[in-house]
Design a protein around this motif. Structure first.
Motif, PDB file in Angstrom:
ATOM      1  N   HIS A  38       0.854  -1.186   0.000  1.00  0.00           N
ATOM      2  CA  HIS A  38       0.000   0.000   0.000  1.00  0.00           C
ATOM      3  C   HIS A  38       0.889   1.235   0.000  1.00  0.00           C
ATOM      4  CE1 HIS A  38      -3.555  -2.387   0.953  1.00  0.00           C
ATOM      5  NE2 HIS A  38      -2.816  -3.010   1.850  1.00  0.00           N
ATOM      6  N   ASP A  39       0.491   2.229  -0.727  1.00  0.00           N
ATOM      7  CA  ASP A  39       1.231   3.490  -0.734  1.00  0.00           C
ATOM      8  C   ASP A  39       0.248   4.646  -0.899  1.00  0.00           C
ATOM      9  OD1 ASP A  39       0.480   3.168  -3.355  1.00  0.00           O
ATOM     10  OD2 ASP A  39       2.442   3.492  -4.209  1.00  0.00           O
ATOM     11  N   ILE A  40       0.787   5.837  -1.002  1.00  0.00           N
ATOM     12  CA  ILE A  40      -0.077   6.996  -1.182  1.00  0.00           C
ATOM     13  C   ILE A  40      -0.492   7.129  -2.639  1.00  0.00           C
ATOM     14  CG2 ILE A  40       1.002   8.198   0.744  1.00  0.00           C
ATOM     15  CD1 ILE A  40       2.410   9.958  -1.345  1.00  0.00           C
ATOM     16  N   SER A  41      -1.573   7.818  -2.860  1.00  0.00           N
ATOM     17  CA  SER A  41      -2.004   8.125  -4.222  1.00  0.00           C
ATOM     18  C   SER A  41      -1.628   9.574  -4.501  1.00  0.00           C
ATOM     19  CB  SER A  41      -3.517   7.948  -4.361  1.00  0.00           C
ATOM     20  OG  SER A  41      -3.870   6.616  -4.130  1.00  0.00           O
ATOM     21  N   TYR A  42      -0.832   9.785  -5.506  1.00  0.00           N
ATOM     22  CA  TYR A  42      -0.448  11.145  -5.868  1.00  0.00           C
ATOM     23  C   TYR A  42      -1.618  11.855  -6.528  1.00  0.00           C
ATOM     24  CZ  TYR A  42       4.331   9.837  -4.805  1.00  0.00           C
ATOM     25  OH  TYR A  42       5.461   9.423  -4.158  1.00  0.00           O
ATOM     26  N   HIS A  43      -1.686  13.147  -6.333  1.00  0.00           N
ATOM     27  CA  HIS A  43      -2.760  13.948  -6.907  1.00  0.00           C
ATOM     28  C   HIS A  43      -2.437  14.315  -8.349  1.00  0.00           C
ATOM     29  CE1 HIS A  43      -4.755  14.317  -3.066  1.00  0.00           C
ATOM     30  NE2 HIS A  43      -3.573  14.549  -2.518  1.00  0.00           N
ATOM     31  N   SER A  44      -3.434  14.758  -9.076  1.00  0.00           N
ATOM     32  CA  SER A  44      -3.221  15.154 -10.469  1.00  0.00           C
ATOM     33  C   SER A  44      -2.189  16.277 -10.521  1.00  0.00           C
ATOM     34  CB  SER A  44      -4.536  15.613 -11.097  1.00  0.00           C
ATOM     35  OG  SER A  44      -5.071  16.700 -10.364  1.00  0.00           O
ATOM     36  N   GLY A  45      -1.360  16.229 -11.490  1.00  0.00           N
ATOM     37  CA  GLY A  45      -0.324  17.237 -11.648  1.00  0.00           C
ATOM     38  C   GLY A  45       0.996  16.849 -11.004  1.00  0.00           C
ATOM     39  N   GLU A  46       1.007  15.828 -10.133  1.00  0.00           N
ATOM     40  CA  GLU A  46       2.260  15.364  -9.522  1.00  0.00           C
ATOM     41  C   GLU A  46       3.074  14.633 -10.587  1.00  0.00           C
ATOM     42  OE1 GLU A  46       3.623  15.610  -6.513  1.00  0.00           O
ATOM     43  OE2 GLU A  46       1.984  16.561  -5.439  1.00  0.00           O
ATOM     44  N   SER A  47       4.378  14.830 -10.547  1.00  0.00           N
ATOM     45  CA  SER A  47       5.234  14.198 -11.560  1.00  0.00           C
ATOM     46  C   SER A  47       5.716  12.813 -11.131  1.00  0.00           C
ATOM     47  CB  SER A  47       6.441  15.089 -11.835  1.00  0.00           C
ATOM     48  OG  SER A  47       7.196  15.276 -10.649  1.00  0.00           O
ATOM     49  N   TYR A  48       5.409  12.390  -9.900  1.00  0.00           N
ATOM     50  CA  TYR A  48       5.892  11.107  -9.413  1.00  0.00           C
ATOM     51  C   TYR A  48       5.023   9.952  -9.895  1.00  0.00           C
ATOM     52  CZ  TYR A  48       8.452  14.113  -6.212  1.00  0.00           C
ATOM     53  OH  TYR A  48       9.253  15.086  -5.684  1.00  0.00           O
ATOM     54  N   SER A  49       5.667   8.823 -10.116  1.00  0.00           N
ATOM     55  CA  SER A  49       4.969   7.609 -10.521  1.00  0.00           C
ATOM     56  C   SER A  49       4.252   7.005  -9.323  1.00  0.00           C
ATOM     57  CB  SER A  49       5.978   6.598 -11.079  1.00  0.00           C
ATOM     58  OG  SER A  49       5.377   5.339 -11.233  1.00  0.00           O
ATOM     59  N   GLY A  50       3.104   6.427  -9.524  1.00  0.00           N
ATOM     60  CA  GLY A  50       2.363   5.759  -8.460  1.00  0.00           C
ATOM     61  C   GLY A  50       2.423   4.255  -8.572  1.00  0.00           C
ATOM     62  N   THR A  51       3.354   3.735  -9.365  1.00  0.00           N
ATOM     63  CA  THR A  51       3.468   2.293  -9.578  1.00  0.00           C
ATOM     64  C   THR A  51       3.846   1.596  -8.270  1.00  0.00           C
ATOM     65  OG1 THR A  51       4.210   2.707 -11.834  1.00  0.00           O
ATOM     66  CG2 THR A  51       4.626   0.513 -10.938  1.00  0.00           C
ATOM     67  N   ASP A  52       3.086   0.567  -7.892  1.00  0.00           N
ATOM     68  CA  ASP A  52       3.356  -0.168  -6.659  1.00  0.00           C
ATOM     69  C   ASP A  52       4.689  -0.894  -6.714  1.00  0.00           C
ATOM     70  OD1 ASP A  52       0.973   0.676  -5.629  1.00  0.00           O
ATOM     71  OD2 ASP A  52      -0.067  -1.239  -5.907  1.00  0.00           O
ATOM     72  N   TRP A  53       5.291  -1.044  -5.544  1.00  0.00           N
ATOM     73  CA  TRP A  53       6.501  -1.840  -5.429  1.00  0.00           C
ATOM     74  C   TRP A  53       6.116  -3.305  -5.558  1.00  0.00           C
ATOM     75  CZ3 TRP A  53       9.938   0.206  -0.853  1.00  0.00           C
ATOM     76  CH2 TRP A  53      10.189   1.555  -1.040  1.00  0.00           C
ATOM     77  N   VAL A  54       6.843  -4.055  -6.338  1.00  0.00           N
ATOM     78  CA  VAL A  54       6.534  -5.457  -6.599  1.00  0.00           C
ATOM     79  C   VAL A  54       7.306  -6.339  -5.615  1.00  0.00           C
ATOM     80  CG1 VAL A  54       6.628  -7.304  -8.316  1.00  0.00           C
ATOM     81  CG2 VAL A  54       6.162  -4.957  -9.029  1.00  0.00           C
TER      82      VAL A  54
END
Length: 84
Positions: A38-54
């Motif tokens: 589980h991680d945070i969900s970035y908001h629109s406009g954020e440049s960070y990837s939201g891809t989960d760690w595998v």
């Protein structure tokens, strides 16, 4: 059965964290189930990837999670400064 949950907090490292591993018992009857992330969900406009760690089970007796290395993607889903 036992249930473990780990929370990682980056209190003050500007280098971020890109992975985490937990040693496992060497007992052949030891079983791992229901692995999740589980991680945070970035908001629109954020440049960070939201891809989960595998998660990956390593032969040396540990389980690990990791994001894409910084050299490949500077905006990978790392544990950034001041986040949990």
């Amino acid at each position: 059965w036992w249930s473990y949950e780990y929370a990682l907090y980056n209190m003050n490292s500007d280098r971020s964290a890109g992975g985490f591993h937990v040693p496992l018992p060497t007992d052949p009857q030891f079983e791992i189930r229901n692995i999740d992330f589980h991680d945070i969900s970035y908001h629109s406009g954020e440049s960070y990837s939201g891809t989960d760690w595998v998660p990956a089970t390593v032969v040396s007796g540990s389980i690990s999670w990791a994001t894409t290395p910084y050299a490949q993607n500077q905006n990978a889903n790392a544990l950034r400064w001041g986040t949990l």
